[in-house]
Design a protein around this motif. Structure first.
Motif, PDB file in Angstrom:
ATOM      1  N   GLY A  92       0.785  -1.234   0.000  1.00 11.22           N
ATOM      2  CA  GLY A  92       0.000   0.000   0.000  1.00 11.22           C
ATOM      3  C   GLY A  92       0.813   1.278   0.000  1.00 11.22           C
ATOM      4  N   LEU A 121      -0.003   3.697  -3.112  1.00 17.21           N
ATOM      5  CA  LEU A 121      -1.303   4.339  -2.992  1.00 17.21           C
ATOM      6  C   LEU A 121      -1.300   5.377  -1.871  1.00 17.21           C
ATOM      7  CD1 LEU A 121      -4.189   4.561  -3.972  1.00 17.21           C
ATOM      8  CD2 LEU A 121      -4.775   2.651  -2.473  1.00 17.21           C
ATOM      9  N   SER A 122      -0.702   5.060  -0.756  1.00 20.54           N
ATOM     10  CA  SER A 122      -0.607   6.015   0.351  1.00 20.54           C
ATOM     11  C   SER A 122       0.165   7.261  -0.043  1.00 20.54           C
ATOM     12  CB  SER A 122       0.071   5.363   1.563  1.00 20.54           C
ATOM     13  OG  SER A 122      -0.717   4.328   2.065  1.00 20.54           O
ATOM     14  N   ALA A 167      -9.777   4.447   0.138  1.00 20.22           N
ATOM     15  CA  ALA A 167      -8.709   3.726  -0.553  1.00 20.22           C
ATOM     16  C   ALA A 167      -8.961   2.226  -0.485  1.00 20.22           C
ATOM     17  CB  ALA A 167      -7.361   4.061   0.071  1.00 20.22           C
ATOM     18  N   TYR A 168      -8.841   1.571  -1.643  1.00 19.12           N
ATOM     19  CA  TYR A 168      -9.064   0.132  -1.758  1.00 19.12           C
ATOM     20  C   TYR A 168      -7.865  -0.499  -2.459  1.00 19.12           C
ATOM     21  CZ  TYR A 168     -13.911   1.393  -0.837  1.00 19.12           C
ATOM     22  OH  TYR A 168     -15.052   1.903  -0.275  1.00 19.12           O
ATOM     23  N   GLY A 169      -7.561  -1.733  -2.095  1.00 19.37           N
ATOM     24  CA  GLY A 169      -6.471  -2.436  -2.740  1.00 19.37           C
ATOM     25  C   GLY A 169      -6.745  -3.924  -2.870  1.00 19.37           C
ATOM     26  N   ALA A 183      -0.868  -3.052   4.192  1.00 24.39           N
ATOM     27  CA  ALA A 183      -1.758  -2.072   3.550  1.00 24.39           C
ATOM     28  C   ALA A 183      -2.952  -1.770   4.456  1.00 24.39           C
ATOM     29  CB  ALA A 183      -2.228  -2.598   2.193  1.00 24.39           C
ATOM     30  N   ARG A 184      -3.497  -2.799   5.058  1.00 22.55           N
ATOM     31  CA  ARG A 184      -4.631  -2.624   5.976  1.00 22.55           C
ATOM     32  C   ARG A 184      -4.229  -1.726   7.148  1.00 22.55           C
ATOM     33  NH1 ARG A 184      -5.748  -7.735   6.614  1.00 22.55           N
ATOM     34  NH2 ARG A 184      -7.315  -7.813   4.979  1.00 22.55           N
ATOM     35  N   ILE A 195      -6.103   1.204   4.454  1.00 22.88           N
ATOM     36  CA  ILE A 195      -6.628   0.846   3.133  1.00 22.88           C
ATOM     37  C   ILE A 195      -7.530  -0.372   3.294  1.00 22.88           C
ATOM     38  CG2 ILE A 195      -6.010   0.100   0.814  1.00 22.88           C
ATOM     39  CD1 ILE A 195      -3.284   1.581   1.307  1.00 22.88           C
TER      40      ILE A 195
END
Length: 82
Positions: free
Chosen positions: A43, A46-47, A59-61, A72-73, A77
């Motif tokens: 992530g 994206l971050s 935000a989704y991944g 990522a979580r 996200i």
């Protein structure tokens, strides 16, 4: 959860994917409500995009690696394993 960040300028230290995405979205920050990254890994990309644009977006991944998705979580996200 929504991610927010502090705006910054495009720099050479940014990952090339971050630079390209920031250039693409610059000027459209107000219309960005949700972002998704396929193959999100941990992530970090994206971050960094969200922080560079200073946007308030969901935000989704998606990724196949559960360990990366945990990181990522932890960044806020919403993730899905495929």
């Amino acid at each position: 959860m929504r991610l927010t960040g502090t705006p910054c300028h495009i720099t050479r230290t940014m990952h090339p994917r971050v630079q390209a995405t920031v250039r693409l979205l610059r000027g459209h920050e107000d219309s960005v409500r949700r972002v998704i990254e396929l193959g999100i890994g941990d992530g970090s990309i994206l971050s960094e995009v969200i922080n560079a644009l200073n946007i308030n977006a969901e935000a989704y991944g998606v990724d196949i690696n559960e360990e990366s998705l945990e990181v990522a979580r932890s960044r806020g996200i919403k993730v899905t394993r495929m």
